[in-house]
Write an enzyme that holds these catalytic residues in place. Structure first.
Site, PDB file in Angstrom:
ATOM      1  NE  ARG A  38       5.077  43.498  21.054  1.00  0.00           N
ATOM      2  CZ  ARG A  38       4.289  43.536  22.102  1.00  0.00           C
ATOM      3  NH1 ARG A  38       4.207  42.479  22.892  1.00  0.00           N
ATOM      4  NH2 ARG A  38       3.571  44.604  22.376  1.00  0.00           N
ATOM      5  CB  THR A  88       5.752  47.976  21.268  1.00  0.00           C
ATOM      6  OG1 THR A  88       5.510  47.005  20.248  1.00  0.00           O
ATOM      7  CG2 THR A  88       5.838  47.283  22.616  1.00  0.00           C
ATOM      8  CB  SER A  89       0.322  48.669  19.148  1.00  0.00           C
ATOM      9  OG  SER A  89       0.443  50.049  18.919  1.00  0.00           O
ATOM     10  CD  GLN A  90      -4.164  43.903  23.166  1.00  0.00           C
ATOM     11  OE1 GLN A  90      -4.748  44.983  23.261  1.00  0.00           O
ATOM     12  NE2 GLN A  90      -4.696  42.772  23.598  1.00  0.00           N
TER      13      GLN A  90
END
Length: 381
Positions: A38, A88-90
Site C-alpha cells: 500500500r 486511498t480508501s480505508q
C-alpha cells in the site's frame, strides 16, 4: 534490512486486524492485502490541512505506520493541482468491497475511480487478469500509473484518464464493474459493457450516505440493486452525481442546533450500536426521501442521520430525536417516529434486507439509473 522486510510484517499485521474486524473473510483477499504494498501508492498525504510529501521508494517508519493502519489517507484536495479530492480508501472498506465482489481468477474488471491505483492492483493480484481503471483527474491518473509501475502491476492494470460515466467499452465485456466513488446511480453505458451474468458494485447515494449496492440485470433484463454493506465514499465528479434529479443530499447541509427542550429521548429504540444505527438509517431512507446526513452550526454533536424539510430538521441519534426550533419540527418528528416504530416492530431489519429497482432519471443531460421502489424482505416494513 530491506524495504520488503520493513513493510511485509506491517501488511501482515494489517491483514490480521482486518480479519479480527470481519472485513477480511477469505484467504484470497487476505493474501492480496499482504502482497500488494500500500505504501507504494502514496507520494504525499494531507492531515490537519497540511500536505506532507513522502518517498515510497525510501519509506520511513512514519509512512509505513500510516500506510498499514486501517484508515483512509487523503492524497489530494481541491486546493492543489489535481483539482479535487482523492484518497486511498480505508483498508477495512476496501476489504469488504473485495469480499463482496466475489472475485475469481480470470474475471475481467472495470473500476470507476482509480485514485492511487491500489484497489485496481489488489483486484488484478486476485484475478490474475486485466483490470481497467478510469480516473477523471489527469494528474491523479498519471500518479496512479506511476504507482502501478512501482508496485510491479503494469502487466495487468491499465489506468485511463476519462469520465467514468462512459465506462471503457474497448476493454469489455466485463464480469464486474466496481465503483470506488460515491455515485447517484448507475450509468446506462455500463450495462452495455457487461457479460450476461455480470455484477456492478457501486456506492450509490441513499439517505445521505453511499451504501455499497450490488446491481444485477439477471431478472428480465431489468437492473435491480441490493444493499451489501455500509459505506460513505467521496462523491464522483461529473454526471455520475449530477445526473440525478434532484442531486442527492449530502453532508453539506448545516442547520441550526436543536432545541434541547424539544428532544424526544424515548422515540428511538434503546441499545443501538453502530451497525443497528445504520440499519435504522437505511430503513428511514427507504421510507422517507427527506432522510439525509446533516450537521449543525457550531457543533458536531448531532451530525448524522437526519430528516430535513426546508430549514427544519429532526436529528435521529441513539439518544433520541432532536428537533430544531419551530412548529413544523413537531410534525416532522411525528412522521419520523412512526417510521422508527415500524422498524422496531419488524424486528430491527438489517441494511442487507433492502433491495430496489433502478430506473432512468429524466430532465438532465446525462441520465442515470437511480434507485427507486425500495422493498425489504422482512414483513411489515
Amino acid at each position: 534490512m530491506t524495504v520488503i522486510d520493513q513493510w511485509t510484517p506491517k501488511a501482515q499485521a494489517l491483514a490480521a486486524d482486518l480479519r479480527t474486524k470481519g472485513a477480511i473473510r477469505s484467504a484470497l483477499v487476505e493474501e492480496a492485502i499482504i502482497a500488494v504494498p500500500r505504501h507504494a501508492f502514496i507520494t504525499g498525504h494531507y492531515a490537519h490541512g497540511r500536505h506532507t510529501p513522502v518517498d515510497p521508494d525510501q519509506p520511513t517508519d512514519e509512512l509505513l505506520t500510516l500506510a498499514y493502519s486501517d484508515r483512509g489517507i487523503m492524497t489530494h484536495t481541491p486546493a492543489d493541482s489535481a483539482g479535487g479530492f482523492s484518497s486511498t480508501s480505508q483498508p477495512s472498506i476496501v476489504a469488504k468491497m473485495l469480499e463482496a465482489a466475489r472475485l475469481r481468477p480470470g474475471m475481467r474488471v472495470l473500476e470507476i475511480g482509480a485514485g492511487t491505483g491500489w484497489n485496481a492492483s489488489l483486484i488484478a493480484h486476485m484475478t490474475k487478469a486485466d483490470v481497467h481503471t478510469i480516473e477523471a483527474s489527469a494528474q491523479v491518473a498519471s500518479e496512479a500509473r506511476e504507482a502501478v509501475e512501482r508496485a510491479g502491476m503494469t502487466e495487468r492494470v491499465t489506468v485511463h484518464t476519462g469520465d467514468g460515466y462512459l465506462g471503457h467499452p474497448d476493454g469489455g465485456p466485463y464480469d464486474l464493474i466496481i465503483a470506488t466513488c460515491g455515485t447517484a446511480g448507475v450509468a446506462p453505458a455500463w450495462l452495455d459493457q457487461l457479460t450476461p451474468t455480470a455484477t456492478i458494485l457501486a456506492p450509490i447515494a441513499h439517505g445521505g450516505l453511499h451504501p455499497l449496492t450490488r446491481v444485477t440485470t439477471h431478472t428480465n433484463g431489468h437492473p435491480t440493486g441490493r444493499l451489501v454493506t455500509t459505506a460513505d465514499f467521496m462523491a464522483a465528479s461529473g454526471p455520475l452525481y449530477t445526473g440525478a434529479t434532484p442531486a442527492p443530499a449530502t453532508r453539506g447541509q448545516h442547520l441550526p442546533a436543536p432545541d434541547p427542550k424539544a428532544a424526544r429521548p424515548n422515540s428511538v429504540p434503546k441499545g443501538l450500536d453502530n451497525a443497528s444505527y445504520v440499519d435504522l438509517w437505511m430503513h428511514l431512507a427507504a421510507h422517507d426521501p427527506r432522510t439525509t446526513c446533516a450537521g449543525t452550526e457550531h457543533t458536531t454533536e448531532y451530525t448524522g442521520c437526519s430528516v430535513v424539510a426546508d430549514d427544519t430538521a429532526v436529528f435521529v441519534q441513539p439518544t433520541g430525536l432532536h428537533l430544531t426550533a419551530g412548529p413544523k419540527a413537531q410534525t416532522l418528528a411525528d412522521e419520523t417516529e412512526r417510521v422508527i416504530t415500524t422498524w422496531e416492530h419488524s424486528g430491527r431489519p438489517a441494511l442487507t434486507t433492502w433491495s430496489c429497482s433502478l430506473t432512468p432519471t429524466t430532465g438532465t443531460q446525462f441520465s442515470l439509473l437511480a434507485p427507486t421502489n425500495w422493498q425489504s424482505n422482512c414483513a411489515d416494513t
